[in-house]
Design a protein around this motif. Sequence first.
Motif, mmCIF file in Angstrom:
data_model
loop_
_atom_site.group_PDB
_atom_site.id
_atom_site.type_symbol
_atom_site.label_atom_id
_atom_site.label_comp_id
_atom_site.label_asym_id
_atom_site.label_seq_id
_atom_site.Cartn_x
_atom_site.Cartn_y
_atom_site.Cartn_z
ATOM 1 N N ASN A 58 3.932 18.370 1.471
ATOM 2 C CA ASN A 58 2.499 18.517 1.271
ATOM 3 C C ASN A 58 1.756 17.296 1.822
ATOM 4 O OD1 ASN A 58 0.053 19.543 0.462
ATOM 5 N ND2 ASN A 58 0.701 19.939 -1.645
ATOM 6 N N SER A 59 0.474 17.471 2.080
ATOM 7 C CA SER A 59 -0.356 16.375 2.572
ATOM 8 C C SER A 59 -0.439 15.267 1.530
ATOM 9 C CB SER A 59 -1.764 16.883 2.885
ATOM 10 O OG SER A 59 -2.658 15.803 3.097
ATOM 11 N N PRO A 60 -0.374 14.001 1.935
ATOM 12 C CA PRO A 60 -0.518 12.914 0.958
ATOM 13 C C PRO A 60 -1.888 12.921 0.286
ATOM 14 C CG PRO A 60 -0.553 12.067 3.207
ATOM 15 C CD PRO A 60 -0.126 13.489 3.295
ATOM 16 N N PHE A 61 -2.873 13.531 0.924
ATOM 17 C CA PHE A 61 -4.204 13.599 0.318
ATOM 18 C C PHE A 61 -4.233 14.552 -0.873
ATOM 19 C CE2 PHE A 61 -5.190 11.918 4.496
ATOM 20 C CZ PHE A 61 -6.156 10.972 4.209
ATOM 21 N N SER A 62 -3.213 15.412 -1.013
ATOM 22 C CA SER A 62 -3.160 16.311 -2.168
ATOM 23 C C SER A 62 -2.883 15.540 -3.461
ATOM 24 C CB SER A 62 -2.084 17.370 -1.962
ATOM 25 O OG SER A 62 -0.792 16.789 -1.910
ATOM 26 N N ARG A 63 -2.490 14.272 -3.347
ATOM 27 C CA ARG A 63 -2.289 13.449 -4.542
ATOM 28 C C ARG A 63 -3.615 13.064 -5.186
ATOM 29 N NH1 ARG A 63 1.429 9.434 -0.939
ATOM 30 N NH2 ARG A 63 2.898 11.030 -0.199
ATOM 31 N N ASN A 64 -4.690 13.241 -4.462
ATOM 32 C CA ASN A 64 -6.016 12.883 -4.967
ATOM 33 C C ASN A 64 -6.782 14.154 -5.303
ATOM 34 O OD1 ASN A 64 -9.077 12.354 -4.440
ATOM 35 N ND2 ASN A 64 -8.200 10.339 -4.809
ATOM 36 N N LEU A 65 -7.183 14.310 -6.548
ATOM 37 C CA LEU A 65 -7.867 15.528 -6.989
ATOM 38 C C LEU A 65 -9.382 15.438 -6.853
ATOM 39 C CD1 LEU A 65 -5.814 16.663 -10.108
ATOM 40 C CD2 LEU A 65 -5.779 17.561 -7.763
ATOM 41 N N GLN A 139 -2.839 5.656 -4.066
ATOM 42 C CA GLN A 139 -2.071 6.905 -4.063
ATOM 43 C C GLN A 139 -1.282 7.130 -2.775
ATOM 44 O OE1 GLN A 139 -5.535 9.262 -4.742
ATOM 45 N NE2 GLN A 139 -5.196 9.466 -6.949
ATOM 46 N N MET A 140 -1.694 6.520 -1.671
ATOM 47 C CA MET A 140 -1.006 6.771 -0.394
ATOM 48 C C MET A 140 -1.066 5.548 0.525
ATOM 49 S SD MET A 140 -3.732 9.462 1.336
ATOM 50 C CE MET A 140 -3.071 9.231 2.977
ATOM 51 N N GLU A 141 -0.782 4.380 -0.037
ATOM 52 C CA GLU A 141 -0.801 3.153 0.765
ATOM 53 C C GLU A 141 0.120 3.219 1.976
ATOM 54 O OE1 GLU A 141 0.481 -1.566 0.400
ATOM 55 O OE2 GLU A 141 0.187 -0.379 -1.429
ATOM 56 N N PRO A 142 1.400 3.662 1.859
ATOM 57 C CA PRO A 142 2.272 3.672 3.036
ATOM 58 C C PRO A 142 1.709 4.507 4.185
ATOM 59 C CG PRO A 142 3.545 3.989 1.031
ATOM 60 C CD PRO A 142 2.115 4.103 0.638
ATOM 61 N N GLU A 143 1.168 5.674 3.874
ATOM 62 C CA GLU A 143 0.620 6.536 4.934
ATOM 63 C C GLU A 143 -0.605 5.897 5.587
ATOM 64 O OE1 GLU A 143 2.821 9.237 2.101
ATOM 65 O OE2 GLU A 143 1.412 7.581 1.900
ATOM 66 N N LEU A 144 -1.470 5.301 4.782
ATOM 67 C CA LEU A 144 -2.668 4.666 5.335
ATOM 68 C C LEU A 144 -2.294 3.470 6.203
ATOM 69 C CD1 LEU A 144 -5.010 4.870 2.215
ATOM 70 C CD2 LEU A 144 -5.186 6.205 4.325
ATOM 71 N N ARG A 145 -1.281 2.720 5.809
ATOM 72 C CA ARG A 145 -0.834 1.590 6.636
ATOM 73 C C ARG A 145 -0.304 2.083 7.982
ATOM 74 N NH1 ARG A 145 -0.801 -3.411 4.900
ATOM 75 N NH2 ARG A 145 -0.934 -3.893 2.672
ATOM 76 N N SER A 146 0.447 3.176 7.970
ATOM 77 C CA SER A 146 0.987 3.688 9.231
ATOM 78 C C SER A 146 -0.119 4.202 10.142
ATOM 79 C CB SER A 146 2.003 4.793 8.953
ATOM 80 O OG SER A 146 1.375 5.927 8.367
#
Length: 334
Positions: A58-65, A139-146
């Motif tokens: 799933n998209s990492p943005f789905s962690r944020n409601l 909620q998605m630091e690794p993805e944002l860093r990449s």
Amino acid sequence: MANIDVSSYFFTAAVPVCNEGIVEHDGIKSSPIHVIREVFETLPTALQSHATEEIGLNSPFSRNLRTHFTRFVILDQPYFNGRDHSNALINAVKGTDLLDPQPVDQITCPYIFWTIDFDLPDPGGAGEPRRYLEELWGQMEPELRSIFQYCYDFDTVTDAASFAGYILRCQIETTMPFHDYWYVPPKLSSISTMGLALIPGVGALMLLASVLAGILRWTGWQSAAGFAGWGGWSWMPWAGLALLILGLVIDYYWILWKGRQPYPAAPGSDLRHVLKGLYLQQAFTRFAMEQQRRDPAKWGAAFRQFLAATRPADLDGPTQPAGVIRSKLPGDGA
């Protein structure tokens, strides 16, 4: 309308990429912007098709409601749309050389263009979008860093606060957001026509009275009718003109201010309500199909069981997870 509208924040940013040098990536030499393209190509979008459901990522943005929609676009160079439009007859008279090149817009580096539509806990948007960006970093630091690793000055980002500050420096005002959850016309307050006409109307009346008084004085009717001399009222046309101009200026800025006010929040349009609505829509469709084969006398009891199982007023569950196209309903397989 600007960034905030209908209790949602419409965020737009253009983050510059430092596309210099060669990057060693998985044993392959590449440019920074191509590495970012690969990150976007492998970043899970959402479970919104049969193919993505089979992948199960799933998209990492789905962690944020709070996130309704988000999109990344890489801007390399503006497209050339051809020569500026011109009149063929004027070109013939002037002898314009249509093969003579015209200036072409160019940007000095690639940009990551980022748009987000997210809910506002506070309709006024206090603390946003900084609060949302800090929340997203947690909620998605690794993805944002990449994603932003090769952007200019991104090495200064060390935590949620510095990430929010970094992205905010790249923000662009959203001048025309789009929101599609209003299903009935919203109740909007109108500008008072009387209020708009008051000041310029008084000025116009004063000017009109001055013109009429001047005509009467010029024709001699003023003296015949016993009117007083004009000398004491010579200020009236200037005052009327000043009021007319002032009133028009006030009306102009009043209308602009009114146009910048956000629409009222659409009922049940935050993400948690939307997800619950999608879940109930699918659950009720299945329930209605199942009742076709049952005794109508049992429909009432079955509907009460349906309400007890789905809990329509409970946003916490059961509900549809974020980032998926269909809900997992009771009776579905694992």
